[in-house]
Design a protein around this motif. Structure first.
Motif, PDB file in Angstrom:
ATOM      1  N   UNK A  13       0.873  -1.174   0.000  1.00 47.61           N
ATOM      2  CA  UNK A  13       0.000   0.000   0.000  1.00 47.61           C
ATOM      3  C   UNK A  13       0.911   1.226   0.000  1.00 47.61           C
ATOM      4  N   UNK A  14       0.616   2.165  -0.863  1.00 47.36           N
ATOM      5  CA  UNK A  14       1.392   3.402  -1.049  1.00 47.36           C
ATOM      6  C   UNK A  14       2.677   3.227  -1.847  1.00 47.36           C
ATOM      7  N   UNK A  15       2.933   2.039  -2.398  1.00 39.81           N
ATOM      8  CA  UNK A  15       4.062   1.919  -3.329  1.00 39.81           C
ATOM      9  C   UNK A  15       3.838   2.905  -4.463  1.00 39.81           C
ATOM     10  N   UNK A  16       4.930   3.496  -4.937  1.00 38.96           N
ATOM     11  CA  UNK A  16       4.866   4.452  -6.038  1.00 38.96           C
ATOM     12  C   UNK A  16       5.165   3.711  -7.334  1.00 38.96           C
ATOM     13  N   UNK A  17       4.280   3.869  -8.315  1.00 38.86           N
ATOM     14  CA  UNK A  17       4.468   3.213  -9.612  1.00 38.86           C
ATOM     15  C   UNK A  17       4.596   4.303 -10.671  1.00 38.86           C
ATOM     16  N   UNK A  18       5.638   4.203 -11.473  1.00 32.85           N
ATOM     17  CA  UNK A  18       5.846   5.160 -12.567  1.00 32.85           C
ATOM     18  C   UNK A  18       5.697   4.400 -13.875  1.00 32.85           C
ATOM     19  N   UNK A  19       4.845   4.917 -14.744  1.00 32.99           N
ATOM     20  CA  UNK A  19       4.598   4.278 -16.034  1.00 32.99           C
ATOM     21  C   UNK A  19       5.007   5.252 -17.142  1.00 32.99           C
ATOM     22  N   UNK A  20       6.048   4.885 -17.878  1.00 35.86           N
ATOM     23  CA  UNK A  20       6.504   5.716 -19.003  1.00 35.86           C
ATOM     24  C   UNK A  20       5.805   5.252 -20.276  1.00 35.86           C
ATOM     25  N   UNK A  21       5.199   6.205 -20.993  1.00 39.15           N
ATOM     26  CA  UNK A  21       4.555   5.862 -22.263  1.00 39.15           C
ATOM     27  C   UNK A  21       4.389   7.128 -23.107  1.00 39.15           C
ATOM     28  N   UNK A  22       3.589   7.023 -24.165  1.00 43.17           N
ATOM     29  CA  UNK A  22       3.437   8.161 -25.075  1.00 43.17           C
ATOM     30  C   UNK A  22       2.101   8.875 -24.898  1.00 43.17           C
ATOM     31  N   UNK A  23       1.449   8.680 -23.737  1.00 50.90           N
ATOM     32  CA  UNK A  23       0.202   9.403 -23.467  1.00 50.90           C
ATOM     33  C   UNK A  23      -0.042   9.529 -21.968  1.00 50.90           C
ATOM     34  N   UNK A  24      -0.935  10.438 -21.628  1.00 55.54           N
ATOM     35  CA  UNK A  24      -1.326  10.602 -20.232  1.00 55.54           C
ATOM     36  C   UNK A  24      -2.314   9.505 -19.892  1.00 55.54           C
ATOM     37  N   UNK A  25      -2.133   8.872 -18.749  1.00 54.49           N
ATOM     38  CA  UNK A  25      -3.005   7.769 -18.355  1.00 54.49           C
ATOM     39  C   UNK A  25      -4.044   8.227 -17.345  1.00 54.49           C
ATOM     40  N   UNK A  26      -5.155   7.480 -17.307  1.00 46.83           N
ATOM     41  CA  UNK A  26      -6.218   7.726 -16.327  1.00 46.83           C
ATOM     42  C   UNK A  26      -5.995   6.789 -15.137  1.00 46.83           C
ATOM     43  N   UNK A  27      -6.922   6.849 -14.193  1.00 46.59           N
ATOM     44  CA  UNK A  27      -6.854   5.964 -13.019  1.00 46.59           C
ATOM     45  C   UNK A  27      -6.927   4.503 -13.470  1.00 46.59           C
ATOM     46  N   UNK A  28      -6.151   3.665 -12.826  1.00 45.49           N
ATOM     47  CA  UNK A  28      -6.196   2.221 -13.068  1.00 45.49           C
ATOM     48  C   UNK A  28      -6.770   1.552 -11.819  1.00 45.49           C
ATOM     49  N   UNK A  29      -7.454   0.445 -11.999  1.00 49.99           N
ATOM     50  CA  UNK A  29      -8.080  -0.265 -10.894  1.00 49.99           C
ATOM     51  C   UNK A  29      -7.030  -0.668  -9.849  1.00 49.99           C
ATOM     52  N   UNK A  30      -7.219  -0.178  -8.621  1.00 45.51           N
ATOM     53  CA  UNK A  30      -6.282  -0.499  -7.541  1.00 45.51           C
ATOM     54  C   UNK A  30      -5.129   0.484  -7.419  1.00 45.51           C
ATOM     55  N   UNK A  31      -5.100   1.483  -8.316  1.00 50.38           N
ATOM     56  CA  UNK A  31      -4.003   2.457  -8.322  1.00 50.38           C
ATOM     57  C   UNK A  31      -4.578   3.858  -8.494  1.00 50.38           C
ATOM     58  N   UNK A  32      -4.079   4.795  -7.715  1.00 42.52           N
ATOM     59  CA  UNK A  32      -4.533   6.186  -7.801  1.00 42.52           C
ATOM     60  C   UNK A  32      -3.504   6.996  -8.583  1.00 42.52           C
ATOM     61  N   UNK A  33      -3.983   7.736  -9.588  1.00 45.60           N
ATOM     62  CA  UNK A  33      -3.058   8.583 -10.362  1.00 45.60           C
ATOM     63  C   UNK A  33      -2.709   9.807  -9.512  1.00 45.60           C
ATOM     64  N   UNK A  34      -1.428  10.069  -9.370  1.00 48.18           N
ATOM     65  CA  UNK A  34      -0.965  11.203  -8.569  1.00 48.18           C
ATOM     66  C   UNK A  34      -0.627  12.398  -9.442  1.00 48.18           C
ATOM     67  N   UNK A  35       0.047  12.141 -10.559  1.00 47.16           N
ATOM     68  CA  UNK A  35       0.371  13.216 -11.492  1.00 47.16           C
ATOM     69  C   UNK A  35       0.920  12.631 -12.782  1.00 47.16           C
ATOM     70  N   UNK A  36       0.877  13.446 -13.840  1.00 48.94           N
ATOM     71  CA  UNK A  36       1.503  13.089 -15.115  1.00 48.94           C
ATOM     72  C   UNK A  36       2.386  14.243 -15.546  1.00 48.94           C
ATOM     73  N   UNK A  37       3.497  13.906 -16.159  1.00 54.33           N
ATOM     74  CA  UNK A  37       4.429  14.925 -16.631  1.00 54.33           C
ATOM     75  C   UNK A  37       4.809  14.606 -18.063  1.00 54.33           C
ATOM     76  N   UNK A  38       4.646  15.602 -18.946  1.00 52.34           N
ATOM     77  CA  UNK A  38       4.993  15.432 -20.361  1.00 52.34           C
ATOM     78  C   UNK A  38       6.378  16.014 -20.606  1.00 52.34           C
ATOM     79  N   UNK A  39       7.239  15.203 -21.215  1.00 51.91           N
ATOM     80  CA  UNK A  39       8.592  15.655 -21.592  1.00 51.91           C
ATOM     81  C   UNK A  39       8.752  15.316 -23.068  1.00 51.91           C
ATOM     82  N   UNK A  40       8.678  16.322 -23.930  1.00 52.60           N
ATOM     83  CA  UNK A  40       8.707  16.044 -25.371  1.00 52.60           C
ATOM     84  C   UNK A  40       7.499  15.198 -25.746  1.00 52.60           C
TER      85      UNK A  40
END
Length: 196
Positions: A156-183
């Motif tokens: 509980x409270x583990x931080x998960x970072x997902x790198x991809x080519x779009x902003x993601x929404x909430x996933x089941x069992x995981x709360x989105x904290x923030x998204x950052x666009x770089x290029x």
């Protein structure tokens, strides 16, 4: 590509230069230095991560640059996972080059040559920070998160970072904290909100 900060700062990371069969695309797509720097700045200053106090899981790890950066900044428990044998060999070479060795008394470092999606994959550790950088077009984020839950490697409270080519929404069992666009790259930060 070099280590950006910490005890290994400035050291050059070997990368896997093998290409996909019949393609000009490399098997490994390393995270750019700019994205890596942004990622670690957010972890350190945005989430107040003290790397000496956390365990780190680098999934789809390629050259291992992200996990190695975490080691350089103080993490002593780091697991690398990649299904490509050449990528795992590259990570092992990098660890040896930096005089970091798997399962030594000081560091608990593991390189696992296994497919993230394989139902036979079983890990005994639970990690404080999980970095996911799957092939952008080949795998859906929802499937990656579903598999992450099945692996039972988060707290509980583990931080998960997902790198991809779009902003993601909430996933089941995981709360989105923030998204950052770089290029063209997005770093999506989630918190595990249920025990897995």
């Amino acid at each position: 590509m070099r280590v950006l900060s910490g005890k290994l700062k400035g050291l050059k990371i070997l990368t896997n230069d093998k290409k996909l069969k019949g393609s000009e695309s490399f098997i490994t797509r390393p995270t750019s230095d700019r994205v890596k720097e942004t990622l670690f700045n957010i972890l350190e200053y945005g989430f107040n991560i003290d790397f000496s106090q956390i365990s780190f899981f680098d999934c789809f790890s390629g050259s291992g640059a992200i996990g190695i950066e975490a080691i350089s900044r103080g993490s002593s428990i780091v697991t690398f996972l990649d299904k490509d044998g050449a990528a795992c060999e590259c990570i092992t070479k990098n660890l040896a080059k930096f005089k970091l060795h798997e399962n030594d008394p000081v560091n608990c470092l593991r390189v696992i040559n296994h497919d993230f999606s394989d139902k036979n994959l079983s890990l005994s550790n639970k990690f404080d920070v999980v970095f996911l950088d799957p092939p952008y077009e080949l795998i859906k984020a929802s499937k990656v998160f579903m598999r992450l839950k099945e692996l039972r490697v988060t707290k509980i409270n583990s931080l998960i970072i997902y790198e991809c080519n779009k902003e993601l929404e909430k996933m089941d069992g995981f709360e989105i904290l923030r998204s950052k666009k770089i290029g063209k790259t997005y770093l999506n930060f989630f918190k595990a909100v249920s025990y897995t």
